[in-house]
Enzyme design. Structure first.
Site, PDB file in Angstrom:
ATOM      1  N   HIS A 198       7.900   4.608  -8.009  1.00 52.38           N
ATOM      2  CA  HIS A 198       7.459   4.013  -6.741  1.00 52.38           C
ATOM      3  C   HIS A 198       8.410   4.399  -5.605  1.00 52.38           C
ATOM      4  O   HIS A 198       9.472   3.806  -5.433  1.00 52.38           O
ATOM      5  CB  HIS A 198       7.390   2.490  -6.900  1.00 52.38           C
ATOM      6  CG  HIS A 198       6.678   1.807  -5.775  1.00 52.38           C
ATOM      7  ND1 HIS A 198       5.580   0.995  -5.966  1.00 52.38           N
ATOM      8  CD2 HIS A 198       6.885   1.820  -4.441  1.00 52.38           C
ATOM      9  CE1 HIS A 198       5.157   0.548  -4.807  1.00 52.38           C
ATOM     10  NE2 HIS A 198       5.935   1.022  -3.850  1.00 52.38           N
ATOM     11  N   ASP A 201       7.698   8.917   3.418  1.00 49.55           N
ATOM     12  CA  ASP A 201       7.936   8.680   4.846  1.00 49.55           C
ATOM     13  C   ASP A 201       8.893   7.516   5.101  1.00 49.55           C
ATOM     14  O   ASP A 201       9.185   7.209   6.251  1.00 49.55           O
ATOM     15  CB  ASP A 201       6.608   8.446   5.572  1.00 49.55           C
ATOM     16  CG  ASP A 201       5.789   7.342   4.941  1.00 49.55           C
ATOM     17  OD1 ASP A 201       5.766   7.253   3.696  1.00 49.55           O
ATOM     18  OD2 ASP A 201       5.170   6.554   5.678  1.00 49.55           O
ATOM     19  N   GLU A 206       3.068  -8.787  -3.859  1.00 51.66           N
ATOM     20  CA  GLU A 206       4.350  -8.633  -3.167  1.00 51.66           C
ATOM     21  C   GLU A 206       4.358  -9.666  -2.049  1.00 51.66           C
ATOM     22  O   GLU A 206       4.817 -10.786  -2.234  1.00 51.66           O
ATOM     23  CB  GLU A 206       4.468  -7.196  -2.629  1.00 51.66           C
ATOM     24  CG  GLU A 206       5.757  -6.895  -1.887  1.00 51.66           C
ATOM     25  CD  GLU A 206       5.754  -5.522  -1.194  1.00 51.66           C
ATOM     26  OE1 GLU A 206       4.696  -4.887  -1.071  1.00 51.66           O
ATOM     27  OE2 GLU A 206       6.833  -5.102  -0.744  1.00 51.66           O
ATOM     28  N   ASP A 219      11.569   2.167  -3.901  1.00 45.62           N
ATOM     29  CA  ASP A 219      10.529   1.923  -2.904  1.00 45.62           C
ATOM     30  C   ASP A 219      10.676   2.848  -1.703  1.00 45.62           C
ATOM     31  O   ASP A 219       9.777   3.607  -1.366  1.00 45.62           O
ATOM     32  CB  ASP A 219      10.531   0.452  -2.450  1.00 45.62           C
ATOM     33  CG  ASP A 219       9.194   0.025  -1.837  1.00 45.62           C
ATOM     34  OD1 ASP A 219       8.239   0.835  -1.855  1.00 45.62           O
ATOM     35  OD2 ASP A 219       9.097  -1.114  -1.337  1.00 45.62           O
TER      36      ASP A 219
END
Ligand SMILES: [Zn+2]
Length: 328
Positions: free
Chosen positions: A12, A16, A194, A272
């Site tokens: 994950h 960007d 989340e 992340d």
């Protein structure tokens, strides 16, 4: 334990949201390091996921030309190699990179070429997941699914994902896109559980039926959901420090990852976003070992679970598995 030396699998990771200061400076030399820390990196605690995501704009606005996309992709591969990540699934939304006239297909082509270039330079196996975003219209989402189908199976694009503001937008506008993805036999994952609680995970499970979920850490609030995840072997891609920044848990000690692991949920650890969340996977392992008392056993299990859930060809999966088993 020196986690920096151990091979790691990362499922994950947003392209960007992972620009180093050096690549930001190479693209725009008016941006100072202080400005980068202030505007690109999120503070230890944001108001919520939406507040956290305001930083993502900074990243993709610097990724609008072929030269910029190439630099950012190679920069991430360099970061991954330094972090001893041997396999990474890198995700991004091609529709966000068309502000200076590139078509979404050109965006994907450019990132693929950069990965190809990086493959001989860095010791990292990398694949791509294309993202739709929660706030996208049905058409934009479907267009992203069509692009995924177009590029899938040609060496780089291995899956589809939905990211973005989970609390603000449901899944309805995206059902058509996911229907195409499923019909085409393309693996996919979905961000859920989340910012929004177990209800959002049940919604995603019912409406989309993923085998993998991005985060999913709030499933701990619903024991029947945890049982379901274990039973169905649905994998959770967990990003601990990112969850502190989005204000889901007050500390790593309070994070649900340990309980989910103990209850038999298939979990793995990722960063992340290496820019918005200023961490490496090695530093995440280090902090988890301090917060949970985790050691090689738990990290080996997480990496093997990640490999089992990875969207990779079985032959490469077996080679990576061998590498992980030998090292831990
Ligand atoms: Zn994410």
């Amino acid at each position: 334990m020196n986690y920096a030396q151990l091979p790691k699998i990362e499922l994950h990771l947003h392209l960007d949201c992972s620009l180093s200061y050096s690549v930001v400076h190479a693209i725009d030399n008016t941006i100072t390091e202080a400005q980068y820390r202030q505007e690109f990196v999120a503070p230890p605690v944001c108001e919520d996921l939406r507040d956290y995501l305001t930083r993502a704009v900074k990243g993709f606005s610097l990724m609008q030309t072929p030269a910029q996309l190439r630099l950012v992709t190679l920069d991430l591969l360099a970061q991954l190699e330094a972090d001893r990540v041997i396999y990474a699934e890198i995700r991004f939304a091609p529709l966000l990179h068309t502000q200076q006239g590139l078509s979404p297909a050109q965006v994907i082509d450019t990132v693929q070429s950069a990965l190809q270039e990086g493959a001989s330079r860095y010791n990292v196996v990398a694949r791509l997941i294309l993202c739709t975003l929660r706030h996208f219209t049905e058409e934009q989402s479907f267009e992203t699914a069509l692009l995924t189908r177009q590029f899938f199976g040609k060496g780089w694009v291995v899956g589809f994902d939905m990211a973005g503001d989970e609390a603000g937008f449901g899944v309805l506008a995206h059902k058509k896109a996911f229907a195409l993805i499923k019909e085409s036999g393309i693996p996919f994952t979905v961000h859920a559980g989340e910012a929004a609680g177990p209800a959002s995970m049940w919604e995603v499970i019912r409406e989309l039926g993923p085998r993998r979920i991005g985060h999913g850490v709030r499933s701990i609030e619903d024991p029947s959901l945890v049982r379901y995840l274990v039973q169905e072997r649905i994998h959770l891609e967990v990003c601990p420090t990112s969850n502190l920044q989005t204000n889901i848990f007050s500390s790593l000690t309070a994070h649900s990852l340990r309980a989910l692991y103990q209850q038999g949920v298939s979990v793995s650890v990722s960063t992340d976003a290496r820019m918005i969340t200023p961490v490496t996977l090695s530093s995440e392992y280090h902090h988890l070992s301090e917060a949970f008392g985790w050691g090689q056993t738990e990290f080996l299990a997480c990496n093997l679970q990640a490999l089992e859930a990875a969207f990779i060809e079985d032959e490469i999966r077996a080679t990576l598995r061998q590498q992980v088993m030998m090292a831990y």
